[in-house]
Structure formats: C-alpha cells, structure tokens
Design an enzyme around this catalytic site. Structure first.
Site, short mmCIF file in Angstrom:
data_model
loop_
_atom_site.label_atom_id
_atom_site.label_comp_id
_atom_site.label_asym_id
_atom_site.label_seq_id
_atom_site.Cartn_x
_atom_site.Cartn_y
_atom_site.Cartn_z
N ASP A 191 -12.84 -5.86 15.66
CA ASP A 191 -13.29 -4.51 15.34
C ASP A 191 -14.71 -4.55 14.79
O ASP A 191 -15.48 -5.43 15.16
CB ASP A 191 -12.32 -3.86 14.35
CG ASP A 191 -12.32 -4.54 12.97
OD1 ASP A 191 -12.99 -5.59 12.81
OD2 ASP A 191 -11.66 -4.03 12.06
N ASP A 219 -7.25 -12.29 9.17
CA ASP A 219 -7.83 -11.00 9.53
C ASP A 219 -7.47 -9.94 8.50
O ASP A 219 -8.35 -9.20 8.02
CB ASP A 219 -7.34 -10.57 10.91
CG ASP A 219 -7.93 -9.24 11.36
OD1 ASP A 219 -7.50 -8.20 10.82
OD2 ASP A 219 -8.81 -9.23 12.22
N HIS A 258 0.84 -1.19 0.00
CA HIS A 258 0.00 0.00 0.00
C HIS A 258 0.88 1.24 0.00
O HIS A 258 1.90 1.30 0.69
CB HIS A 258 -0.92 0.02 1.22
CG HIS A 258 -2.08 0.95 1.06
ND1 HIS A 258 -1.95 2.31 1.19
CD2 HIS A 258 -3.38 0.72 0.76
CE1 HIS A 258 -3.12 2.88 0.99
NE2 HIS A 258 -4.01 1.94 0.73
N PHE A 318 -8.19 -9.45 15.23
CA PHE A 318 -8.30 -8.14 15.87
C PHE A 318 -9.77 -7.70 15.84
O PHE A 318 -10.27 -7.28 14.80
CB PHE A 318 -7.41 -7.13 15.16
CG PHE A 318 -6.10 -7.72 14.74
CD1 PHE A 318 -5.22 -8.24 15.68
CD2 PHE A 318 -5.76 -7.81 13.40
CE1 PHE A 318 -4.02 -8.82 15.30
CE2 PHE A 318 -4.56 -8.38 13.01
CZ PHE A 318 -3.69 -8.90 13.95
N ASP A 362 -9.15 -6.37 4.21
CA ASP A 362 -8.93 -5.85 2.86
C ASP A 362 -10.11 -6.17 1.95
O ASP A 362 -10.54 -5.34 1.14
CB ASP A 362 -7.65 -6.44 2.26
CG ASP A 362 -6.38 -5.86 2.88
OD1 ASP A 362 -6.47 -4.78 3.50
OD2 ASP A 362 -5.31 -6.49 2.73
#
Length: 356
Positions: free
Chosen positions: A245, A329, A54, A243, A334
């Site tokens: 979220d 994850d 990225h 993670f 993505d």
C-alpha cells in the site's frame, strides 16, 4: 505444479526489485530494521491478538465477523486525504471519538449497523443505492470536510461482490472460506478469480506482476480475528506476503529499509503539495501530482515494499524467532499510524486506486 497466488506475488516483488531504477532495498538497512522491529515486537508482545483489541474491529470471532471483514476489505482502498487541513479530512465519529483514514471506513460500517442498516449482508449491499451508501459514508461535517474518496468505485465494488455472493455462495463469504478447506492460498486464488475488483495485476518491464493486496489482507484479517483457529485456521498462512500500500513504505523508509532516488523523492515531496493544493492531475511524471496506477514508479514502490518485508522476515526467522510477513506488516502499519508526527517528513506516493 501451478504456482500459488502469494508465490506469484513474491516472485513479482523480486523481479521488480531486480529491475528497479528509483527504489532500492539496502541490505544494511534491512538488518538494522529487522533487529529493531523484532525488539519492538517482543517488548510489546505484538501478536494476532492485537487485531481484536481495537474498539472498531469485531470482538467475537464468528461468521458475522467474517462478513464484516469481507465488506471492509472489499472497500479497503484509497483513504489518503486530498486536502492539507486536517479539519477538512473525511471524518467519521463514533462513541465520542473521531476517525480518519482506514478507521473511518470501519467506523462508518459500525455506525450503519447500529442504525439497523444491514450493510454487511450481501442482499443489502448488492443493490445498495448511491443515496443509501452516501448516508452510510456521510462525513461528520459535510460543509467543511471532503467526502470519502472514490465513492462511485465503492458502489461498483459492493454491487459486484454482493451479486457474486448471492449467485454462487448463498450470500455469505463464510461459505467461500469453508470451500477453501483451511488453505490461505486457495482462498486468495478464489477471491481473485471470483471477484474481479480484487485482481491487483499490472505490467512491469514487459511481464505481468501480481500484488493482490486486498485479497491477501482479507485472508490475514480472518486469520488474525480468529487467532488462527476455526474458520481462521490456515495451514499455509505463512505464505501470505506483505500488503503493498502507501503507508508501509513510509515506515520502511523510516526504519532505513527502503530508499528512493533523489528524483523520485523530490517528486513525491512536490506531489503532496500539489495534490493538497487541488492541482493534481494524472499527468505523467515528472510533473508532480497523482501518480497513475500502474506507473513504473508506483510498481517499484509497491514491489520493493513486499521484497523489503520479506527480507526483514527472513532475517528475523534466521535469528530463531517465529514470525511471518503478516505480523510485520500489521506492526509497521500500526507503527506508522501511531507515529504520524515522526513520519510527517517522509512522503507517501499518491495514487487513487481500488487496489489499495
């Protein structure tokens, strides 16, 4: 022997899964999701190398990259927009491209560095003023667009972590990494112990539960940036969990590995409308609006997300493929960001929290 931080997270996730009333992890969906995700990851050659591809992430794995990662993950929380119109969302443009969500944070940090603001130096951010940080996080069109969410909390976080680094670690997070001698678990535990803003701990069904989202993704980002070498070499990296979220649950639902009760799904759908209309509050469900941090529904969503990814990971490993929860994850996050149109009908839970 005391349990490691990630083991506590995984045990918390299993406990939440076993005691959930409104979120389920269907076994058939897990098997289908594991097969589809593995096939997609194989076809694209998905690996840690994706992290540096990225244009906003550091391209060189060095000590400066670690300081960048630490600041970004210290501030890596609550990016969902409170307005419906996309043109009103918090936006940061860099090199002719506009960024929203998490990437707007990265763009803002990189923009500040180009302006010779030492925003990744503890000596700077430990004492940064509100006016200085407002300049760093300015949106493209303040007359129309909302500001970055939870601005005051971000100031507090930077002051807290910066002061700890200056007082105990020579102003460098790289020194924290070195002290942990290649142990991901030691690094997570050190971060949680030394920096209170990373203590993602709650109560569920009468017991303490642990998530440590930002502490774990901090370690994972260092590992990915260094591709498992040098300061990013951790002998226990596979113990890191997913993670928890608000974006990955959306992808899990899309893949059929996650399900909500009718009442929770209706609540989530109504909440998106209420908050975007500016009528959200911290009223307890079932009144639609912001889902308070620590509410059982929020904990069920986050805990079951970890447990679902763990089950997917186990299925993929059983088929002979080497993968960990971090890569799964990263891939699903993505995927969700790249397929926002397909995901649009799947609601996310709306919680303002410094934990994610």
């Amino acid at each position: 022997m005391p349990k490691g931080a990630s083991e506590q997270v995984l045990e918390s996730a299993q406990f939440i899964n076993e005691h959930s009333k409104d979120v389920t992890v269907p076994a058939t969906g897990i098997r289908r999701a594991a097969k589809e995700i593995m096939e997609r990851m194989k076809s694209t050659g998905y690996s840690t190398a994706e992290w540096k591809k990225h244009q906003l992430t550091p391209s060189v794995a060095d000590a400066d990259a670690i300081e960048w990662i630490f600041v970004v993950d210290a501030l890596n929380f609550s990016f969902w927009p409170s307005r419906a119109a996309e043109q009103e969302h918090y936006t940061v443009s860099l090199d002719g491209k506009s960024y929203r969500g998490y990437w707007s944070l990265c763009a803002a940090i990189n923009r500040a560095q180009r302006e010779h603001i030492e925003i990744t130096h503890a000596a700077c951010y430990a004492h940064v003023s509100a006016a200085q940080l407002a300049h760093v996080f300015r949106t493209d069109n303040p007359a129309v667009q909302e500001s970055i969410p939870m601005f005051e909390e971000r100031i507090n976080v930077l002051h807290e972590v910066g002061q700890v680094l200056l007082e105990k670690y020579g102003g460098k997070f790289a020194n924290v990494v070195r002290e942990c001698r290649g142990s991901a678990q030691m690094l997570v535990e050190t971060v949680v112990r030394e920096f209170p803003c990373f203590r993602d701990e709650h109560e569920f069904c009468g017991r303490s539960v642990y998530f440590y989202k930002r502490a774990q993704i901090l370690v994972a980002d260092i590992w990915a940036c260094f591709e498992g070498n040098g300061l990013g070499s951790f002998n226990d990296i596979d113990q890191i969990t997913m993670f928890a979220d608000y974006r990955v649950p959306q992808a899990l639902f899309h893949f059929g590995a996650f399900d909500y009760s009718p009442r929770l799904l209706e609540y989530l759908r109504k909440s998106e409308i209420v908050v975007q209309q500016g009528n959200g509050s911290h009223a307890q469900p079932p009144k639609p609006g912001l889902l308070p941090s620590g509410h059982p529904w929020e904990l069920e969503i986050r805990g079951n997300s970890i447990w679902a990814v763990e089950q997917i990971c186990r299925h993929i490993r059983a088929s002979g493929h080497n993968v960990n929860a971090i890569l799964i994850d990263f891939y699903m996050w993505d995927y969700a960001k790249e397929h926002t149109t397909a995901m649009r009908t799947i609601p996310i839970h709306l919680t303002r929290s410094r934990f994610y």
